[in-house]
Design a protein around this motif. Structure first.
Motif, PDB file in Angstrom:
ATOM      1  N   LEU A 262       0.852  -1.192   0.000  1.00 49.73           N
ATOM      2  CA  LEU A 262       0.000   0.000   0.000  1.00 49.73           C
ATOM      3  C   LEU A 262       0.887   1.242   0.000  1.00 49.73           C
ATOM      4  O   LEU A 262       1.764   1.400   0.863  1.00 49.73           O
ATOM      5  CB  LEU A 262      -0.903  -0.020   1.239  1.00 49.73           C
ATOM      6  N   LEU A 263       0.670   2.125  -0.977  1.00 48.71           N
ATOM      7  CA  LEU A 263       1.478   3.343  -1.108  1.00 48.71           C
ATOM      8  C   LEU A 263       0.593   4.583  -0.984  1.00 48.71           C
ATOM      9  O   LEU A 263      -0.557   4.569  -1.447  1.00 48.71           O
ATOM     10  CB  LEU A 263       2.191   3.353  -2.468  1.00 48.71           C
ATOM     11  N   PRO A 264       1.128   5.673  -0.399  1.00 50.44           N
ATOM     12  CA  PRO A 264       2.427   5.797   0.277  1.00 50.44           C
ATOM     13  C   PRO A 264       2.509   4.895   1.521  1.00 50.44           C
ATOM     14  O   PRO A 264       1.500   4.664   2.183  1.00 50.44           O
ATOM     15  CB  PRO A 264       2.492   7.270   0.676  1.00 50.44           C
ATOM     16  N   ARG A 265       3.697   4.423   1.793  1.00 53.01           N
ATOM     17  CA  ARG A 265       3.875   3.498   2.899  1.00 53.01           C
ATOM     18  C   ARG A 265       3.644   4.168   4.255  1.00 53.01           C
ATOM     19  O   ARG A 265       4.051   5.311   4.465  1.00 53.01           O
ATOM     20  CB  ARG A 265       5.289   2.913   2.889  1.00 53.01           C
ATOM     21  N   ILE A 266       3.020   3.431   5.123  1.00 52.67           N
ATOM     22  CA  ILE A 266       2.950   3.806   6.541  1.00 52.67           C
ATOM     23  C   ILE A 266       3.579   2.644   7.304  1.00 52.67           C
ATOM     24  O   ILE A 266       3.103   1.510   7.209  1.00 52.67           O
ATOM     25  CB  ILE A 266       1.509   4.051   7.009  1.00 52.67           C
ATOM     26  N   THR A 267       4.664   2.924   7.992  1.00 54.26           N
ATOM     27  CA  THR A 267       5.426   1.856   8.642  1.00 54.26           C
ATOM     28  C   THR A 267       5.278   1.891  10.159  1.00 54.26           C
ATOM     29  O   THR A 267       4.937   2.928  10.739  1.00 54.26           O
ATOM     30  CB  THR A 267       6.926   1.955   8.292  1.00 54.26           C
ATOM     31  N   ARG A 268       5.562   0.747  10.762  1.00 56.31           N
ATOM     32  CA  ARG A 268       5.553   0.622  12.224  1.00 56.31           C
ATOM     33  C   ARG A 268       6.766  -0.189  12.631  1.00 56.31           C
ATOM     34  O   ARG A 268       7.261  -1.026  11.867  1.00 56.31           O
ATOM     35  CB  ARG A 268       4.303  -0.118  12.711  1.00 56.31           C
ATOM     36  N   ASP A 269       7.235   0.055  13.847  1.00 53.83           N
ATOM     37  CA  ASP A 269       8.355  -0.717  14.386  1.00 53.83           C
ATOM     38  C   ASP A 269       7.833  -1.842  15.272  1.00 53.83           C
ATOM     39  O   ASP A 269       7.010  -1.611  16.158  1.00 53.83           O
ATOM     40  CB  ASP A 269       9.283   0.171  15.221  1.00 53.83           C
ATOM     41  N   ILE A 270       8.303  -3.044  14.993  1.00 55.88           N
ATOM     42  CA  ILE A 270       8.051  -4.169  15.894  1.00 55.88           C
ATOM     43  C   ILE A 270       9.261  -4.249  16.811  1.00 55.88           C
ATOM     44  O   ILE A 270      10.402  -4.386  16.334  1.00 55.88           O
ATOM     45  CB  ILE A 270       7.875  -5.488  15.124  1.00 55.88           C
ATOM     46  N   VAL A 271       9.045  -4.155  18.097  1.00 54.12           N
ATOM     47  CA  VAL A 271      10.161  -4.041  19.040  1.00 54.12           C
ATOM     48  C   VAL A 271      10.052  -5.080  20.153  1.00 54.12           C
ATOM     49  O   VAL A 271       8.986  -5.663  20.387  1.00 54.12           O
ATOM     50  CB  VAL A 271      10.224  -2.632  19.665  1.00 54.12           C
ATOM     51  N   MET A 272      11.169  -5.299  20.801  1.00 52.20           N
ATOM     52  CA  MET A 272      11.189  -6.049  22.052  1.00 52.20           C
ATOM     53  C   MET A 272      11.353  -5.042  23.174  1.00 52.20           C
ATOM     54  O   MET A 272      12.241  -4.185  23.115  1.00 52.20           O
ATOM     55  CB  MET A 272      12.355  -7.049  22.099  1.00 52.20           C
ATOM     56  N   ILE A 273      10.498  -5.115  24.184  1.00 56.51           N
ATOM     57  CA  ILE A 273      10.605  -4.180  25.304  1.00 56.51           C
ATOM     58  C   ILE A 273      11.069  -4.912  26.557  1.00 56.51           C
ATOM     59  O   ILE A 273      10.745  -6.080  26.774  1.00 56.51           O
ATOM     60  CB  ILE A 273       9.274  -3.450  25.578  1.00 56.51           C
ATOM     61  N   THR A 274      11.853  -4.210  27.354  1.00 56.90           N
ATOM     62  CA  THR A 274      12.320  -4.705  28.647  1.00 56.90           C
ATOM     63  C   THR A 274      12.175  -3.580  29.658  1.00 56.90           C
ATOM     64  O   THR A 274      11.937  -2.422  29.288  1.00 56.90           O
ATOM     65  CB  THR A 274      13.793  -5.155  28.587  1.00 56.90           C
ATOM     66  N   ARG A 275      12.309  -3.929  30.926  1.00 52.40           N
ATOM     67  CA  ARG A 275      12.159  -2.911  31.966  1.00 52.40           C
ATOM     68  C   ARG A 275      13.437  -2.089  32.083  1.00 52.40           C
ATOM     69  O   ARG A 275      14.533  -2.635  32.186  1.00 52.40           O
ATOM     70  CB  ARG A 275      11.834  -3.567  33.315  1.00 52.40           C
ATOM     71  N   THR A 276      13.304  -0.783  32.055  1.00 53.82           N
ATOM     72  CA  THR A 276      14.456   0.111  32.174  1.00 53.82           C
ATOM     73  C   THR A 276      15.155  -0.101  33.510  1.00 53.82           C
ATOM     74  O   THR A 276      14.512  -0.242  34.549  1.00 53.82           O
ATOM     75  CB  THR A 276      14.009   1.579  32.052  1.00 53.82           C
ATOM     76  N   GLY A 277      16.482  -0.135  33.479  1.00 51.89           N
ATOM     77  CA  GLY A 277      17.261  -0.278  34.695  1.00 51.89           C
ATOM     78  C   GLY A 277      17.500  -1.709  35.110  1.00 51.89           C
ATOM     79  O   GLY A 277      18.232  -1.962  36.069  1.00 51.89           O
ATOM     80  N   ARG A 278      16.890  -2.649  34.410  1.00 52.18           N
ATOM     81  CA  ARG A 278      17.083  -4.061  34.719  1.00 52.18           C
ATOM     82  C   ARG A 278      18.003  -4.668  33.672  1.00 52.18           C
ATOM     83  O   ARG A 278      17.744  -4.561  32.472  1.00 52.18           O
ATOM     84  CB  ARG A 278      15.732  -4.789  34.708  1.00 52.18           C
ATOM     85  N   SER A 279      19.102  -5.270  34.113  1.00 54.72           N
ATOM     86  CA  SER A 279      20.041  -5.843  33.159  1.00 54.72           C
ATOM     87  C   SER A 279      19.366  -6.971  32.377  1.00 54.72           C
ATOM     88  O   SER A 279      18.569  -7.734  32.919  1.00 54.72           O
ATOM     89  CB  SER A 279      21.283  -6.381  33.881  1.00 54.72           C
ATOM     90  N   ILE A 280      19.687  -7.042  31.086  1.00 51.07           N
ATOM     91  CA  ILE A 280      19.112  -8.070  30.222  1.00 51.07           C
ATOM     92  C   ILE A 280      19.927  -9.349  30.366  1.00 51.07           C
ATOM     93  O   ILE A 280      21.132  -9.362  30.132  1.00 51.07           O
ATOM     94  CB  ILE A 280      19.090  -7.606  28.759  1.00 51.07           C
TER      95      ILE A 280
END
Length: 315
Positions: A262-280
């Motif tokens: 579908l143009l013009p493109r509308i994009t989204r980010d698929i992300v992995m989330i973690t808790r801030t301040g917590r070591s991965i």
């Protein structure tokens, strides 16, 4: 009053207790006898008890020393086990990852990532929780899960994100639809077509509204549903077309459906989330690579969607 007892002192004591000799204990520990004797004396001073009765011929545990040996042996055993566990975690030999994902990702992408991950790291376990996007954020924030995947609002408090893949909105229609044979579709091509959309609490729906507004056409849904899988089923039934993200193609396997850019493109980010301040944890970092691999594959498959096998099916 806090004690200043070292692991070396406990190890020195245990070796003397085992061998009944300061000399042999020093040899086993590859140290000088005076140094080892000082370690034991310092330990006795910290504990406030005498641990050994020393004579010219033998070294024997006192009553207090015998009681302390049982406790000290358990301390060293637990410490060694903890060290082994930490090493195994660092080497990704054991551990557990708990991941939360929205229903379609949980069904279409995460299982394949888990299966591939297990082949490489058989000692690591992955627990999957399927949940709504808002629930995923809360699960991560509260520590109930190690990570979550999906698309989320930017700037969520206490949340850090890592990009896995970028997807675009596409048009999903039956394989016999007039749009199915096109290389791309413009937003204005959707004007007047029966549209199947997600409900307005969905981020996808908001992006669809942006696309319609930019094309200066009205969005009048024929049907509104809560799940992508429901929208796909309604598309296959010929009830309309749907504008969905590329990863929705993972839920359309085996269906008589086409996906068109579908143009013009509308994009989204698929992300992995973690808790801030917590070591991965190392296990989570390792699993993230597999999530990224299969999320990217899913997006790439949808971008080039040519469902020839579906076209061969008859309705």
């Amino acid at each position: 009053m806090p004690m200043n007892i070292t692991i070396r002192q406990i190890q020195s004591f245990l070796h003397v207790a085992e061998l009944g000799s300061f000399t042999r204990a020093a040899e086993k520990m590859h140290t000088m006898q005076p140094a080892l004797s000082q370690q034991v004396r310092d330990l006795e001073a910290e504990l406030g008890i005498r641990l050994f009765d020393r004579t010219t011929r033998r070294v024997e545990l006192t009553e207090g020393g015998a009681e302390f040996r049982n406790i000290a042996a358990k301390i060293i055993e637990d410490l060694e086990a903890a060290a082994r566990n930490a090493h195994d975690l660092a080497e990704r030999k054991r551990g557990r990852v708990t991941v939360a994902a929205p229903p379609l990702l949980a069904a279409a992408i995460v299982p394949r990532a888990i299966a591939d991950f297990h082949r490489k790291y058989p000692g690591l376990q992955v627990k999957l929780i399927d949940a709504r996007t808002d629930q995923i954020v809360e699960h991560v924030r509260s520590g109930q899960v190690d990570c979550g995947i999906g698309t989320f609002h930017a700037g969520e408090s206490e949340i850090s994100s890592t990009l896995l893949a970028r997807d675009s909105l596409m048009v999903f229609c039956t394989t016999g639809h007039a749009l199915a044979g096109k290389p791309t579709v413009g937003w204005r091509d959707l004007d007047g077509l029966p549209l199947i959309t997600l409900t307005r609490d969905s981020g996808i729906r908001l992006l669809v509204e942006v696309g319609f507004e930019a094309a200066q056409i009205r969005l009048v849904p024929a049907y509104e549903v809560g799940q992508i899988t429901t929208a796909l089923a309604m598309v296959e039934a010929g009830l309309g077309v749907a504008v969905l993200p590329t990863y929705a193609w993972s839920g359309a396997r085996g269906m008589t459906i086409s996906a068109v850019a579908l143009l013009p493109r509308i994009t989204r980010d698929i992300v992995m989330i973690t808790r801030t301040g917590r070591s991965i944890a190392p296990a989570v970092s390792a699993f993230a690579r597999y999530l990224g691999k299969y999320t990217t594959v899913s997006a790439a498959t949808a971008e080039g969607a040519k469902p020839s096998s579906a076209r061969k099916r008859t309705r």
